[in-house]
Structure formats: structure tokens, C-alpha cells
Design a protein around this motif. Structure first.
Motif, PDB file in Angstrom:
ATOM      1  N   HIS A  16    -103.410  58.174  -1.848  1.00 50.27           N
ATOM      2  CA  HIS A  16    -104.489  57.601  -1.039  1.00 50.27           C
ATOM      3  C   HIS A  16    -104.044  56.266  -0.441  1.00 50.27           C
ATOM      4  N   ASP A  17    -104.605  55.914   0.706  1.00 55.75           N
ATOM      5  CA  ASP A  17    -104.287  54.651   1.373  1.00 55.75           C
ATOM      6  C   ASP A  17    -102.779  54.400   1.380  1.00 55.75           C
ATOM      7  N   HIS A  18    -102.039  55.396   1.851  1.00 63.39           N
ATOM      8  CA  HIS A  18    -100.580  55.327   1.820  1.00 63.39           C
ATOM      9  C   HIS A  18    -100.060  55.601   3.234  1.00 63.39           C
ATOM     10  N   ARG A  19     -99.862  54.543   3.990  1.00 60.39           N
ATOM     11  CA  ARG A  19     -99.453  54.691   5.396  1.00 60.39           C
ATOM     12  C   ARG A  19     -98.120  55.412   5.569  1.00 60.39           C
ATOM     13  N   PRO A  20     -97.106  55.128   4.740  1.00 63.59           N
ATOM     14  CA  PRO A  20     -95.853  55.883   4.910  1.00 63.59           C
ATOM     15  C   PRO A  20     -96.066  57.393   4.805  1.00 63.59           C
ATOM     16  N   LEU A  21     -96.910  57.821   3.876  1.00 62.62           N
ATOM     17  CA  LEU A  21     -97.195  59.244   3.726  1.00 62.62           C
ATOM     18  C   LEU A  21     -97.954  59.776   4.943  1.00 62.62           C
ATOM     19  N   LEU A  22     -98.903  58.992   5.447  1.00 61.90           N
ATOM     20  CA  LEU A  22     -99.653  59.396   6.642  1.00 61.90           C
ATOM     21  C   LEU A  22     -98.725  59.529   7.848  1.00 61.90           C
ATOM     22  N   HIS A  23     -97.848  58.549   8.025  1.00 61.40           N
ATOM     23  CA  HIS A  23     -96.926  58.594   9.163  1.00 61.40           C
ATOM     24  C   HIS A  23     -95.947  59.761   9.043  1.00 61.40           C
ATOM     25  N   ALA A  24     -95.483  60.008   7.820  1.00 58.31           N
ATOM     26  CA  ALA A  24     -94.570  61.134   7.610  1.00 58.31           C
ATOM     27  C   ALA A  24     -95.263  62.455   7.933  1.00 58.31           C
ATOM     28  N   SER A  25     -96.541  62.562   7.553  1.00 54.43           N
ATOM     29  CA  SER A  25     -97.269  63.821   7.768  1.00 54.43           C
ATOM     30  C   SER A  25     -97.469  64.129   9.243  1.00 54.43           C
ATOM     31  N   SER A  26     -97.471  63.080  10.078  1.00 54.46           N
ATOM     32  CA  SER A  26     -97.692  63.296  11.513  1.00 54.46           C
ATOM     33  C   SER A  26     -96.387  63.360  12.306  1.00 54.46           C
ATOM     34  N   HIS A  27     -95.271  63.305  11.607  1.00 56.08           N
ATOM     35  CA  HIS A  27     -93.976  63.270  12.292  1.00 56.08           C
ATOM     36  C   HIS A  27     -93.611  64.617  12.915  1.00 56.08           C
ATOM     37  N   GLY A  28     -93.960  65.691  12.212  1.00 57.98           N
ATOM     38  CA  GLY A  28     -93.638  67.029  12.722  1.00 57.98           C
ATOM     39  C   GLY A  28     -92.565  67.739  11.935  1.00 57.98           C
ATOM     40  N   GLU A 120     -77.104  51.244   4.430  1.00 55.46           N
ATOM     41  CA  GLU A 120     -75.678  51.284   4.748  1.00 55.46           C
ATOM     42  C   GLU A 120     -75.105  52.679   4.550  1.00 55.46           C
ATOM     43  N   ARG A 121     -75.657  53.430   3.574  1.00 56.72           N
ATOM     44  CA  ARG A 121     -75.181  54.789   3.310  1.00 56.72           C
ATOM     45  C   ARG A 121     -75.723  55.795   4.332  1.00 56.72           C
ATOM     46  N   LEU A 122     -76.833  55.437   4.985  1.00 56.75           N
ATOM     47  CA  LEU A 122     -77.474  56.354   5.947  1.00 56.75           C
ATOM     48  C   LEU A 122     -77.604  55.675   7.311  1.00 56.75           C
ATOM     49  N   PRO A 123     -76.473  55.424   7.961  1.00 63.03           N
ATOM     50  CA  PRO A 123     -76.513  54.643   9.218  1.00 63.03           C
ATOM     51  C   PRO A 123     -77.242  55.342  10.363  1.00 63.03           C
ATOM     52  N   HIS A 124     -77.395  56.655  10.302  1.00 64.48           N
ATOM     53  CA  HIS A 124     -78.027  57.386  11.404  1.00 64.48           C
ATOM     54  C   HIS A 124     -79.492  57.733  11.117  1.00 64.48           C
ATOM     55  N   THR A 125     -80.006  57.216  10.014  1.00 67.56           N
ATOM     56  CA  THR A 125     -81.397  57.481   9.642  1.00 67.56           C
ATOM     57  C   THR A 125     -82.276  56.292  10.013  1.00 67.56           C
ATOM     58  N   THR A 126     -83.436  56.580  10.571  1.00 61.19           N
ATOM     59  CA  THR A 126     -84.404  55.529  10.905  1.00 61.19           C
ATOM     60  C   THR A 126     -85.227  55.181   9.661  1.00 61.19           C
ATOM     61  N   PHE A 127     -85.456  53.899   9.464  1.00 61.66           N
ATOM     62  CA  PHE A 127     -86.307  53.437   8.356  1.00 61.66           C
ATOM     63  C   PHE A 127     -87.574  52.825   8.946  1.00 61.66           C
ATOM     64  N   THR A 128     -88.720  53.337   8.543  1.00 59.09           N
ATOM     65  CA  THR A 128     -90.003  52.832   9.034  1.00 59.09           C
ATOM     66  C   THR A 128     -90.779  52.244   7.865  1.00 59.09           C
ATOM     67  N   ILE A 129     -91.085  50.951   7.971  1.00 57.03           N
ATOM     68  CA  ILE A 129     -91.682  50.217   6.857  1.00 57.03           C
ATOM     69  C   ILE A 129     -93.112  49.806   7.185  1.00 57.03           C
ATOM     70  N   ASP A 130     -94.004  50.039   6.227  1.00 57.06           N
ATOM     71  CA  ASP A 130     -95.396  49.613   6.337  1.00 57.06           C
ATOM     72  C   ASP A 130     -95.718  48.624   5.239  1.00 57.06           C
ATOM     73  N   ARG A 131     -96.770  47.840   5.467  1.00 61.40           N
ATOM     74  CA  ARG A 131     -97.269  46.924   4.446  1.00 61.40           C
ATOM     75  C   ARG A 131     -98.513  47.535   3.822  1.00 61.40           C
ATOM     76  N   GLY A 132     -98.545  47.595   2.497  1.00 62.63           N
ATOM     77  CA  GLY A 132     -99.680  48.275   1.895  1.00 62.63           C
ATOM     78  C   GLY A 132     -99.996  47.868   0.466  1.00 62.63           C
ATOM     79  N   HIS A 133     -99.510  46.691   0.034  1.00 61.21           N
ATOM     80  CA  HIS A 133     -99.744  46.282  -1.354  1.00 61.21           C
ATOM     81  C   HIS A 133    -100.947  45.351  -1.507  1.00 61.21           C
ATOM     82  N   ASN A 134    -101.531  44.914  -0.405  1.00 57.95           N
ATOM     83  CA  ASN A 134    -102.544  43.871  -0.478  1.00 57.95           C
ATOM     84  C   ASN A 134    -103.802  44.243   0.299  1.00 57.95           C
ATOM     85  N   LEU A 135    -104.829  43.439   0.103  1.00 55.25           N
ATOM     86  CA  LEU A 135    -106.055  43.646   0.870  1.00 55.25           C
ATOM     87  C   LEU A 135    -105.819  43.370   2.349  1.00 55.25           C
TER      88      LEU A 135
END
Length: 486
Positions: A16-28, A120-135
Motif C-alpha cells: 500500500h502507498d508504494h509509488r515504486p510498485l504503482l509506477h512499475a505496474s503501469s510500465h507495461g 555500476e553493475r547495470l549501466p544500461h538499466t534506468t533507476f527511478t526513485i520515489d520518496r515515500g518514507h514520510n508524511l
């Protein structure tokens, strides 16, 4: 190889309230969850105890197991691995083409270093970061991080004057296309305590881990037991489970979102009306946000001996005193009861934490960083910003306007445990002592010791320091250090 996107779970063990999971689910692309038990987090520190002790580890293990079940209901597999994260992700990339990794931001230097190695091990992978630990995300606050007020009261006033930011929507993905695991890619077992180099628990966990248990606790405390209405009056209680919310283990490990807690507070207020207690629980969530912002502003300075104030206070190095404190054998009942509770269960109340930390720094004069590290090892609700922020505060090198804050642990015991029930529960050798002797056994003469069957120095330790003299000496040390720092 099949393509996929990954949600890398760390201190966010929920759906719940997990933006990375939400974004991953809409990626395709198909979604794969990953959790890594990093051996580096379970190794022994130079102080002689593990970075993550058995109680906290057991809570994490149970939380990961619960996360796996919750993801399974969404159709997403969770890979669990025991190894260095960079090696784990390298191995996964040999079976999948990882297009993108979604994750929550961690601001600690250790976490960022680990993340950098994976990148560094995955130079061709995109990393998408969200903030979600606080109010409230930092970008929604009415000031830049560099302008964060130096005390919590100032921070609260600024928020009150400018109006509080709105909360983002709390949701769970309605549908996710989960990855199909090849035969050569097992989901992986959750490592045992022994496999992580730790001893087995000698009693059932006090607080079972997992987002499902977090939901149970939330509903029980606020609605079923209706304890929110008296939170302000009872929150300093040290013995009864429902004196305080006990949400902290679930918040610290991300099993519970603080936004969900606030949402339930507001639901309660709509039904029963606002009161001082509903505000006080929100107030505690705000403290949690504040310490996170302090960590964000000062970075690794929250781990420095001089803290964020920069006062070079000399700390003593006395291993005998340290172990008396860790084992609950100082001769001061409130300190000893709290420290034994921590060692046996991985938890103690906030009131107890303030007292044992004050005693550690203002009576024993020991390096606050060791005390903070012991809490990090033992507490099931360890949160790096809150733990180190609170220790800085009590040690006198953090966000506190009071130059020398110290607790009289005997007076505190009388104030918050007047009948001695908390002390008797955790100090069985003193259970036959009536008040006031149980609060100050050091004052008993030979007749009283014989009457109640407690021999000081044998059945219960004599005080390791003089309470008032040790505090007087430490105050002089502080004042001199503060003069030298100007």
C-alpha cells in the motif's frame, strides 16, 4: 532473455502507498520484486555486537515473508536473496533484461553506497526513485532543506504558519503483470537467523513483523480498543502494550505508511471529534519527519562524535560500565529494567529510551555513538534518522535548545512507575520490594535488605556511579567543551 522491470524493496515492506510498485505496474513490462539480505548488515561491529541483532532480524524476516504473500496476491513474485546486492542484481541480469528498477529513496550513506554499486553493475538499466518514507516530501515543504529550523518547535511553527502540505493518494495497484520465473531462477528462501550468523530467539517475538500485522495493530489500537482517545495521557506508560500505539516497528520497516496512520487518525476524528490525543499522535509522526529532514540536511554529521553542533565533548571509554548498562546491571532500577526489556524483546518505551540514553551520556559519560549503535542492533523499530537524531538530542550535540539536558532516573521512575510494577516485571530479584525501596534500593540498610531478601552487591548490583555527583561532573565537562568550541 525476457525483459522485466524490478521493484527493489528495502525499508518499504508493503504494497500500500508504494509509488515504486504503482509506477512499475503501469510500465507495461512484467514486474519482479526483489529483496536482498545483505551480509554486511548482519556483521559484527567493532564494538563487539552485530549491526542487526536477532530481534530486529526476526521482525525483518517475518515482514519479508508477509510482503511475499501480499505480492503473490497481486501476481508478482518476490525474489529473496542472501548476498551482496551488486552480486545479486548481476546474477538476476543474467536471466532477465532489466529495463528499469523502481525503488524508494534512502538517504543514508551506506544505502546510497550500495545503490551506487548496483548501478555500476547495470549501466544500461534506468533507476527511478520515489520518496515515500514520510508524511510530507521535502519538496512540498515551505522552505529549502538548508533552511530547516534547528529545533522541532520552530519547525512545527513554520508548518503551522504556512499551512500543511496535502497528502498524496494512498492506493494499491489494481492489477499488475507479474514476471514468469524460469526454472533456473527460484524465488529463494528467507535465510534463517542462524544463516545470518545470529542466535535463535529464546521466546516468541514480542511484535510479529509484516504489513498484515501492522494493519491489525492499527485497527486494534485506534478503533477496537479505542485507545487513541487517551493517547496523550497514557503514552508515557512503560508496561502496558496499549499505553502507546506500538506503530513504530511497522513504520520503521515500511510495513506501514505514515500517511495511512494519519488517514486513520482523520477517520477517527470525523467519527469521534478531534482532541488533544489525536493531535499528539500526529505530533509524533511529525517528529519522525523532522528527524528525517535533519538527516537529509546534515548527512553523515549525525554520526560524528561532535554531532551537528560541533561541540567536541570528551567521552569516556569504560568497557565495564558499558556492559553494565547493556546488561541492565547499573544498580539503578529504571535503567536496568529498560535495558533488560530491550535485550530480551527488542523494544522499550520512548520514556525509557530517554532515561537510559541520558544515563549513558550524562552519568556514565560514555560515547553516545556506542549507545546509538546498541539501539540500532537491538530495536525492532530502528530507524536511522530517528535513532541517531534522538541520541544526538539527548547527548547534547543535536537539535536541542537546552545546553545540558539530563534526566534524574530515580525521580523519573517515581513519576512514571509510582507503584513499581514496571520495575518488578523486568527485575525479578526486586519484585518483593515495596515502594519506595524498589525505586531506590541503594538506600536500604542491612535490616531492610534482610527483611526483603535482597542483598545489595549480590542479588542486585550496587550503583556503578553516584547519580548526582556523576551528573555534576559531566555538566562541568560539557560547559568547558562548549566554551572551547566557541
Amino acid at each position: 532473455m525476457d525483459s522485466c522491470v524490478i521493484v527493489w524493496f528495502r525499508n518499504d515492506l508493503r504494497v500500500h502507498d508504494h509509488r515504486p510498485l504503482l509506477h512499475a505496474s503501469s510500465h507495461g513490462l512484467p514486474v519482479l520484486g526483489v529483496y536482498v539480505f545483505d551480509p554486511g548488515q548482519y556483521q559484527n561491529l567493532s564494538y563487539g555486537f552485530p549491526k542487526t541483532g536477532k530481534h530486529r532480524t526476526q521482525f525483518i524476516r517475518e515482514s519479508v515473508a508477509d510482503l511475499r504473500q501480499n505480492l503473490k496476491q497481486l501476481g508478482v513474485p518476490l525474489l529473496v536473496r542472501h548476498g551482496s546486492p551488486e552480486e545479486v542484481f548481476t546474477s538476476i541480469s543474467e536471466s532477465f533484461t532489466i529495463q528499469e528498477i523502481f525503488l524508494h529513496e534512502e538517504i543514508g550513506s551506506e544505502e546510497r553506497s550500495i545503490e551506487r554499486k548496483v548501478r555500476e553493475r547495470l549501466p544500461h538499466t534506468t533507476f527511478t526513485i520515489d520518496r515515500g518514507h514520510n508524511l510530507y516530501p521535502p519538496e512540498d515543504l515551505p522552505f529549502n532543506i538548508s533552511e530547516l529550523p534547528d529545533t522541532f518547535s520552530q519547525f512545527r511553527k513554520v508548518l503551522g504558519k504556512n499551512g500543511l502540505p496535502g497528502l498524496t493518494e494512498i492506493s494499491i495497484p489494481s492489477s499488475i503483470r507479474g514476471s514468469h520465473l524460469p526454472m533456473n531462477v527460484p524465488e529463494g528462501d528467507i535465510p534463517t537467523l542462524q544463516e545470518l550468523g545470529l542466535e535463535e530467539l529464546d521466546r516468541p517475538p514480542r511484535y510479529p513483523g509484516g504489513s498484515s500485522k501492522a494493519k491489525d495493530r492499527l485497527l486494534h489500537y485506534i478503533f477496537k480498543a479505542d485507545r487513541l482517545k487517551v493517547y496523550k495521557e497514557t503514552r508515557n506508560g512503560m508496561l502496558k502494550e496499549d499505553d502507546s500505539s506500538k506503530f513504530s516497528p511497522y513504520l520503521a520497516n515500511g510495513c506501514l505508511s505514515p500517511k495511512v496512520v494519519l488517514d486513520q487518525i482523520r477517520t477517527y476524528e470525523r467519527k469521534h471529534g478531534k482532541n488533544e490525543s489525536t493531535y499528539m499522535l500526529y505530533f509524533e509522526l511529525l517528529w519522525r519527519d523532522y528527524f528525517h529532514l535533519v538527516h537529509r540536511k546534515y548527512g553523515d554529521r549525525i554520526f560524528y562524535p561532535a554531532g551537528i553542533k560541533g561541540d567536541r565533548i570528551p567521552w569516556d571509554d569504560d568497557q565495564e560500565l558499558l556492559h553494565c548498562w547493556m546488561d541492565g546491571m547499573t544498580g539503578y532500577p529504571l535503567v536496568d529494567a529498560a535495558m533488560r526489556e530491550l535485550k530480551q524483546t527488542g523494544f522499550m518505551s520512548n520514556r525509557a529510551r530517554q532515561n537510559v540514553a541520558s544515563f549513558f551520556t550524562k552519568n556514565l559519560g560514555l560515547d553516545w555513538r556506542i549507545g546509538a549503535a546498541w539501539f540500532e542492533s537491538q530495536l525492532v523499530d530502528f530507524d536511522v534518522a530517528s535513532n541517531y537524531g534522538n541520541w544526538l538530542y539527548i547527548a547534547g550535540v543535536g537539535n536541542d535548545a537546552v545546553p545540558f539536558r539530563a534526566f534524574n532516573v530515580e525521580k523519573q521512575a517515581l513519576d512514571y512507575d509510582p507503584d513499581g510494577s514496571y520495575l518488578r516485571y523486568w527485575l525479578p530479584e526486586l519484585r518483593d520490594l515495596p515502594a519506595p525501596w524498589i525505586h531506590q534500593p541503594r538506600e536500604m540498610g542491612m535490616l531492610e535488605q534482610e527483611q526483603y531478601g535482597v542483598r545489595l552487591g549480590e542479588d542486585y548490583p550496587l550503583p556503578v556511579v553516584d547519580l548526582h555527583e556523576s551528573m555534576r561532573i559531566r555538566k562541568q565537562v560539557f560547559e568547558q567543551a562548549q566554551k572551547n568550541s566557541r
